[in-house]
Design a protein around this motif. Structure first.
Motif, PDB file in Angstrom:
ATOM      1  N   ALA A  83       0.846  -1.192   0.000  1.00 38.39           N
ATOM      2  CA  ALA A  83       0.000   0.000   0.000  1.00 38.39           C
ATOM      3  C   ALA A  83       0.880   1.241   0.000  1.00 38.39           C
ATOM      4  N   TYR A  84       0.370   2.320  -0.547  1.00 32.83           N
ATOM      5  CA  TYR A  84       1.060   3.599  -0.528  1.00 32.83           C
ATOM      6  C   TYR A  84       0.014   4.708  -0.520  1.00 32.83           C
ATOM      7  N   TYR A  85       0.467   5.922  -0.261  1.00 33.70           N
ATOM      8  CA  TYR A  85      -0.450   7.047  -0.146  1.00 33.70           C
ATOM      9  C   TYR A  85      -0.268   8.017  -1.302  1.00 33.70           C
ATOM     10  N   VAL A  86      -1.389   8.445  -1.864  1.00 33.85           N
ATOM     11  CA  VAL A  86      -1.421   9.486  -2.890  1.00 33.85           C
ATOM     12  C   VAL A  86      -2.444  10.527  -2.449  1.00 33.85           C
ATOM     13  N   LYS A  87      -1.984  11.752  -2.256  1.00 32.98           N
ATOM     14  CA  LYS A  87      -2.872  12.828  -1.792  1.00 32.98           C
ATOM     15  C   LYS A  87      -3.604  12.411  -0.523  1.00 32.98           C
ATOM     16  N   GLN A  88      -2.847  11.786   0.385  1.00 32.90           N
ATOM     17  CA  GLN A  88      -3.315  11.362   1.700  1.00 32.90           C
ATOM     18  C   GLN A  88      -4.361  10.241   1.639  1.00 32.90           C
ATOM     19  N   LYS A  89      -4.524   9.618   0.493  1.00 30.20           N
ATOM     20  CA  LYS A  89      -5.437   8.486   0.360  1.00 30.20           C
ATOM     21  C   LYS A  89      -4.623   7.214   0.137  1.00 30.20           C
ATOM     22  N   SER A  90      -4.999   6.162   0.850  1.00 34.23           N
ATOM     23  CA  SER A  90      -4.286   4.898   0.748  1.00 34.23           C
ATOM     24  C   SER A  90      -4.689   4.154  -0.522  1.00 34.23           C
ATOM     25  N   VAL A  91      -3.698   3.650  -1.228  1.00 34.48           N
ATOM     26  CA  VAL A  91      -3.925   2.848  -2.430  1.00 34.48           C
ATOM     27  C   VAL A  91      -3.351   1.463  -2.169  1.00 34.48           C
ATOM     28  N   ARG A  92      -4.191   0.443  -2.254  1.00 39.38           N
ATOM     29  CA  ARG A  92      -3.755  -0.929  -2.039  1.00 39.38           C
ATOM     30  C   ARG A  92      -3.520  -1.589  -3.390  1.00 39.38           C
ATOM     31  N   CYS A  93      -2.398  -2.299  -3.524  1.00 39.10           N
ATOM     32  CA  CYS A  93      -2.024  -2.903  -4.796  1.00 39.10           C
ATOM     33  C   CYS A  93      -1.681  -4.375  -4.576  1.00 39.10           C
ATOM     34  N   ALA A  94      -2.351  -5.264  -5.302  1.00 39.28           N
ATOM     35  CA  ALA A  94      -2.077  -6.696  -5.167  1.00 39.28           C
ATOM     36  C   ALA A  94      -0.704  -7.038  -5.726  1.00 39.28           C
ATOM     37  N   ALA A  95      -0.312  -6.396  -6.817  1.00 34.01           N
ATOM     38  CA  ALA A  95       1.013  -6.565  -7.420  1.00 34.01           C
ATOM     39  C   ALA A  95       1.238  -5.417  -8.380  1.00 34.01           C
ATOM     40  N   GLY A  96       2.426  -4.822  -8.333  1.00 35.70           N
ATOM     41  CA  GLY A  96       2.697  -3.698  -9.212  1.00 35.70           C
ATOM     42  C   GLY A  96       4.183  -3.451  -9.362  1.00 35.70           C
ATOM     43  N   PHE A  97       4.568  -2.837 -10.485  1.00 32.22           N
ATOM     44  CA  PHE A  97       5.955  -2.523 -10.739  1.00 32.22           C
ATOM     45  C   PHE A  97       6.382  -1.281  -9.954  1.00 32.22           C
ATOM     46  N   VAL A  98       7.577  -1.342  -9.395  1.00 31.69           N
ATOM     47  CA  VAL A  98       8.192  -0.181  -8.755  1.00 31.69           C
ATOM     48  C   VAL A  98       9.626  -0.091  -9.255  1.00 31.69           C
ATOM     49  N   GLN A  99      10.126   1.107  -9.417  1.00 37.63           N
ATOM     50  CA  GLN A  99      11.502   1.307  -9.877  1.00 37.63           C
ATOM     51  C   GLN A  99      12.417   1.444  -8.669  1.00 37.63           C
ATOM     52  N   ARG A 100      13.458   0.624  -8.621  1.00 41.20           N
ATOM     53  CA  ARG A 100      14.405   0.702  -7.505  1.00 41.20           C
ATOM     54  C   ARG A 100      15.416   1.791  -7.824  1.00 41.20           C
ATOM     55  N   VAL A 101      15.470   2.838  -7.004  1.00 38.08           N
ATOM     56  CA  VAL A 101      16.326   3.986  -7.305  1.00 38.08           C
ATOM     57  C   VAL A 101      17.491   4.147  -6.339  1.00 38.08           C
ATOM     58  N   VAL A 102      17.392   3.592  -5.132  1.00 35.16           N
ATOM     59  CA  VAL A 102      18.507   3.595  -4.182  1.00 35.16           C
ATOM     60  C   VAL A 102      18.511   2.246  -3.472  1.00 35.16           C
ATOM     61  N   HIS A 103      19.695   1.674  -3.346  1.00 36.83           N
ATOM     62  CA  HIS A 103      19.833   0.405  -2.628  1.00 36.83           C
ATOM     63  C   HIS A 103      21.225   0.386  -2.023  1.00 36.83           C
ATOM     64  N   GLN A 104      21.316   0.803  -0.751  1.00 38.28           N
ATOM     65  CA  GLN A 104      22.634   0.975  -0.138  1.00 38.28           C
ATOM     66  C   GLN A 104      22.515   0.954   1.382  1.00 38.28           C
ATOM     67  N   ASP A 105      23.479   0.289   2.021  1.00 41.72           N
ATOM     68  CA  ASP A 105      23.579   0.263   3.488  1.00 41.72           C
ATOM     69  C   ASP A 105      22.263  -0.127   4.168  1.00 41.72           C
ATOM     70  N   GLY A 106      21.561  -1.056   3.575  1.00 44.54           N
ATOM     71  CA  GLY A 106      20.316  -1.531   4.163  1.00 44.54           C
ATOM     72  C   GLY A 106      19.082  -0.750   3.762  1.00 44.54           C
ATOM     73  N   TYR A 107      19.277   0.446   3.226  1.00 40.34           N
ATOM     74  CA  TYR A 107      18.147   1.270   2.789  1.00 40.34           C
ATOM     75  C   TYR A 107      17.798   0.955   1.336  1.00 40.34           C
ATOM     76  N   THR A 108      16.510   0.868   1.068  1.00 37.22           N
ATOM     77  CA  THR A 108      16.042   0.715  -0.309  1.00 37.22           C
ATOM     78  C   THR A 108      14.946   1.742  -0.553  1.00 37.22           C
ATOM     79  N   MET A 109      15.063   2.450  -1.659  1.00 38.07           N
ATOM     80  CA  MET A 109      14.005   3.384  -2.053  1.00 38.07           C
ATOM     81  C   MET A 109      13.478   2.991  -3.423  1.00 38.07           C
ATOM     82  N   TYR A 110      12.151   2.896  -3.486  1.00 38.84           N
ATOM     83  CA  TYR A 110      11.479   2.585  -4.733  1.00 38.84           C
ATOM     84  C   TYR A 110      10.698   3.807  -5.202  1.00 38.84           C
ATOM     85  N   CYS A 111      10.455   3.840  -6.495  1.00 39.50           N
ATOM     86  CA  CYS A 111       9.520   4.815  -7.039  1.00 39.50           C
ATOM     87  C   CYS A 111       8.368   4.057  -7.665  1.00 39.50           C
ATOM     88  N   ARG A 112       7.180   4.303  -7.184  1.00 39.03           N
ATOM     89  CA  ARG A 112       5.970   3.742  -7.766  1.00 39.03           C
ATOM     90  C   ARG A 112       5.406   4.788  -8.724  1.00 39.03           C
TER      91      ARG A 112
END
Length: 230
Positions: free
Chosen positions: A123-152
């Motif tokens: 799930a993620y929030y868009v304009k303070q509304k929760s969006v639930r996703c059964a499966a979806g693509f996300v772009q991995r933009v940072v992956h370092q020192d245990g931190y991972t950031m995706y862009c949906r």
């Protein structure tokens, strides 16, 4: 025995520091996951995805050479197009004969130097509304020192030409996904505790010198500074 290609390093320059994107080029018939990491430069608003139109939601598909890993773990190459955040279009048929796969049928996609993972039941929030996703693509933009950031790349409606980038932060491998707020004040409040041990970056964040569009770069810069301080 299959011959693998070498490691290609692409250097992306930021405003004050360089960012290095490492890409392991795909073998002609991939059998294992490519190794890749994409870091974006300062000020990048839409990152690399809009540069080659990986995502489209209207008009004819724009295909690019790439590879995808099916649910059974097998890698295949094809000319591909990601559609509406949850569909993978193939210009040529897959081994199964299909030319349209949904996110449930795929584990990840590689287009040029960009990584698109499939997250499930999130799930993620868009304009303070929760969006639930059964499966979806996300772009991995940072992956370092245990931190991972995706862009949906979120589409509010069918036919929307430009997706909205929603940044999702995972602080450790098993930590829940956190949606980075888009509004400036909420963005600053979210990021300040993360930057607390870097006085210079925390001060810049506090005074509004970083913006939501720079989120991946801010995280990358913080992790680089922390690594150098060790």
């Amino acid at each position: 025995m299959m011959k693998a290609y070498g490691l290609l390093a692409a250097v992306l320059l930021g405003s004050s520091v360089g960012a290095v994107a490492q890409v392991l080029t795909l073998p002609q018939v991939p059998t294992t996951a490519p190794v890749f990491r994409t870091i974006v430069p300062a000020g990048a608003v839409n990152m690399g995805v809009s540069a080659f139109n990986a995502f489209t939601n209207s008009g004819p598909p724009v295909y690019r050479p790439g590879a995808f890993q099916e649910a059974d773990g097998v890698w295949q190459t094809n000319n591909i197009c990601l559609r509406s955040g949850d569909l993978l279009l193939l210009q040529g048929p897959a081994a199964s004969g299909k030319q349209l796969l949904n996110a449930q049928q795929v584990q990840r996609v590689v287009v040029r130097r960009d990584t698109f993972e499939v997250l499930r039941d999130f799930a993620y929030y868009v304009k303070q509304k929760s969006v639930r996703c059964a499966a979806g693509f996300v772009q991995r933009v940072v992956h370092q020192d245990g931190y991972t950031m995706y862009c949906r790349w979120h589409f509010d409606r069918p036919g929307q030409a430009e997706p909205t980038p929603i940044y999702l932060l995972q602080r450790t491998e098993n930590a829940p996904l956190e949606t980075v707020p888009q509004q400036q004040r909420a963005f600053q409040e979210f990021m300040l505790p993360l930057l607390a041990d870097n006085a210079d970056m925390a001060e810049r964040m506090k005074h509004g010198q970083y913006f939501y569009s720079q989120t991946p770069y801010v995280l990358w810069q913080y992790l680089q500074a922390r690594h150098l301080a060790k």
